[in-house]
Motif scaffolding. Structure first.
Motif, mmCIF file in Angstrom:
data_model
loop_
_atom_site.group_PDB
_atom_site.id
_atom_site.type_symbol
_atom_site.label_atom_id
_atom_site.label_comp_id
_atom_site.label_asym_id
_atom_site.label_seq_id
_atom_site.Cartn_x
_atom_site.Cartn_y
_atom_site.Cartn_z
ATOM 1 N N ARG A 1 -11.995 47.932 5.767
ATOM 2 C CA ARG A 1 -10.677 48.183 6.353
ATOM 3 C C ARG A 1 -9.672 48.640 5.308
ATOM 4 N N GLY A 2 -10.111 48.742 4.064
ATOM 5 C CA GLY A 2 -9.223 49.194 3.006
ATOM 6 C C GLY A 2 -8.114 48.223 2.695
ATOM 7 N N ILE A 3 -8.328 46.930 2.955
ATOM 8 C CA ILE A 3 -7.297 45.912 2.737
ATOM 9 C C ILE A 3 -7.533 45.247 1.381
ATOM 10 N N MET A 4 -6.508 45.211 0.565
ATOM 11 C CA MET A 4 -6.580 44.603 -0.759
ATOM 12 C C MET A 4 -5.632 43.408 -0.823
ATOM 13 N N ILE A 5 -6.151 42.256 -1.283
ATOM 14 C CA ILE A 5 -5.342 41.056 -1.490
ATOM 15 C C ILE A 5 -5.246 40.812 -2.987
ATOM 16 N N THR A 6 -4.028 40.777 -3.504
ATOM 17 C CA THR A 6 -3.803 40.503 -4.922
ATOM 18 C C THR A 6 -3.012 39.213 -5.055
ATOM 19 N N VAL A 7 -3.475 38.330 -5.933
ATOM 20 C CA VAL A 7 -2.857 37.018 -6.112
ATOM 21 C C VAL A 7 -2.482 36.850 -7.580
ATOM 22 N N LYS A 8 -1.227 36.478 -7.828
ATOM 23 C CA LYS A 8 -0.739 36.312 -9.196
ATOM 24 C C LYS A 8 -0.089 34.940 -9.351
#
Length: 544
Positions: free
Chosen positions: A13-20
């Motif tokens: 689905r082209g979904i990116m999750i970034t966690v900082k």
């Protein structure tokens, strides 16, 4: 030091999750605690008493500018308890200069720390009768609710004791709750084997088998992250997520979201659950005001990206999914399910297990959810009613210039199905009229609708009415109104939100919506933990 950001890509689905990671770590707060207890100013303040360090918490700004750039915590609070003088001591300071302390005291008893409970269990082991049963495996200790036993002394001060529950595991063993005075190293047993608000049930124990005392997260345990969700190169969501152990409020508030932006535009300044309580039929137990900072284990596969946060390769599972009170991770699981990013954590309050969950869709829909389960106890054999209250601090585009409109079909009066709320007010849900609410920016026209779900119930129709005080409150924003200030020990136990409905204008201002939901739990009929034991509304974007 904080770890670098981590990402997960769902290529289908082209979904990116970034966690900082964000803010201080648990190790940094623990180091501050070690310095605080040796601080000369604190030692002089305490005098000849002995004060136990309970926990160290990072503090957010007292009066933040909502339109300003979010800033990491600068201050801390160390909470200590002085048994001799029956007082709580607060040592506040700056993370950058922990030697300089501001010291205050309070008569309000603080929640117990994990270390205090462990010390209380050791004292129970020293009791001749109970210690032998524990050593033989005939009894198993656990933390009950309430977590403290309070007694008013002749001089008016309050004696604070730690409660310890004992589950029967051997033949002829009986369930019991005792109270422990840590300073005197003394144990008190109650007539009827339990305090007055935790009466034994004749049918024995009900609920999911207890977790055999797996680790829990203590109040104030560090854990905050920035979460960014993008699709096709476009940033959809950006928000700060706070684990339950670090959440705000008198008793914690579950998984907390702050600075929630969708497609670069502000939706919510803060969203959390500061108030949670329960009432039993015929007052068989309780009533109780519950806490929401003590995390329990969940099943989560993936990689740890920050203290208390795991980016999962598959859906994280709670007691509602597995029917088990055990897990492999303590904190918040973040994962992708369909077109929704899900944040979920499980919390413990005595024999209750609560699930705090947020589901954020790529289409802008936010689905806050709260789940209910029970582990072994005699109390939960009785029918009881949970009430959960979300605090939704909307800042649609801006903190000001917001208003709330209500929809009714058929209309309340005239032909228009929509009307504006001009002053602070409490409103009931009305499913017959398809009632919902819209918070919108009066300049741009963008908004979010609050759409109730059938499981959320109606307070006035609940079996324990009027304990559940209401369904929806629409209030003017006040930074001091995070919760009603009632500590988990109680009383009072009811949600006192009506105190803030005092006629203030809310149209074209900064508004807060409290949303209450109500769930009846009959363990004997519906079981102690089921996937559908959840409540919560849908928040849907309009003209976004």
């Amino acid at each position: 030091m904080a770890k670098p950001s981590a990402s997960k890509d769902s290529s289908a689905r082209g979904i990116m999750i970034t966690v900082k990671p964000y803010g201080p770590t648990s190790e940094e707060l623990a180091a501050i605690g070690e310095r605080v207890v040796l601080n000369p100013a604190l030692l002089d303040y305490i005098g000849h008493s002995k004060a136990r360090l309970l926990y160290v918490e990072a503090l957010e700004e007292d009066a933040p500018v909502k339109s300003g750039r979010p800033k990491p915590p600068r201050a801390f609070r160390a909470t200590l308890y002085d048994d001799k003088r029956h007082r709580t001591v607060f040592a506040d300071g700056l993370l950058s200069a922990p030697r300089k302390l501001s010291l205050t005291e309070s008569a309000l008893p603080p929640p117990p720390s994990d270390a205090e409970f462990a010390a209380a269990v050791k004292i129970v082991h020293r009791d001749a009768a109970l210690g032998a049963a524990l050593a033989a495996g005939h009894l198993e200790p656990y933390q009950p609710i309430p977590a403290l036993s309070l007694t008013e002394l002749p001089d008016g001060s309050i004696e604070r004791r730690i409660t310890v529950g004992l589950l029967p595991r051997g033949q002829n063993a009986e369930h019991e709750i005792v109270a422990v005075d840590l300073a005197a190293r003394a144990l008190t047993r109650f007539e009827g084997r339990a305090p007055g608000n935790a009466h034994p049930h004749p049918s024995g124990l009900c609920g999911v088998p207890h977790d055999a005392n797996q680790t829990t997260a203590d109040k104030g345990t560090a854990g905050q992250v920035w979460v960014t969700v993008s699709q096709g190169g476009q940033t959809l969501w950006r928000f700060l997520a706070v684990r339950p152990a670090a959440s705000s409020g008198t008793n914690g508030s579950g998984v907390e979201l702050r600075f929630v932006d969708y497609k670069g535009k502000r939706v919510l300044y803060r969203a959390h659950v500061p108030i949670l309580n329960v009432k039993y039929d015929q007052n068989a137990c309780g009533p109780y005001r519950d806490w929401q900072y003590q995390e329990g284990m969940i099943q989560a596969q993936g990689s740890n990206v920050a203290p208390g946060f795991r980016l999962c390769t598959a859906p994280a599972l709670t007691i509602l999914d597995t029917g088990s009170d055990t897990g492999n991770f303590l904190g918040v699981g973040i994962y992708l399910r369909g077109n929704e990013v899900v944040l979920v954590s499980e919390m413990e309050a005595g024999w209750y297990r609560y699930v705090s969950e947020w589901r954020l869709g790529t289409n802008g829909t936010i689905r806050p959810r709260f789940g209910f389960a029970a582990v072994e106890s005699q109390c939960v054999c009785n029918v009881h009613h949970h009430h959960v209250y979300w605090r939704l601090d909307f800042d649609i585009r801006t903190a000001s210039n917001n208003r709330v409109r209500e929809f009714n079909d058929p209309p309340l009066a005239g032909s228009s199905k929509w009307h504006s709320k001009v002053f602070e007010i409490r409103r009931p849900r009305d499913f017959a009229r398809k009632r919902k609410w819209r918070v919108e920016n009066t300049v741009s026209g963008e908004g979010y609708e609050i759409v109730p779900n059938a499981n959320d119930g109606v307070a006035s129709a609940a079996p324990d009415a009027p304990f559940g005080r209401g369904d929806v409150w629409i209030l003017r924003y006040r930074g001091s109104e995070i919760d009603d200030g009632s500590i988990a020990i109680g009383p009072p136990y009811e949600a006192n939100l009506d105190q803030w409905v005092n006629g203030e204008a809310i149209s074209n201002h900064d508004v807060v919506v409290w949303y209450g939901a109500h769930f009846t739990h009959d363990v004997n009929d519906a079981g102690p933990a089921q996937p559908d034991h959840i409540v919560g509304p849908d928040l849907k974007p309009v003209n976004w």
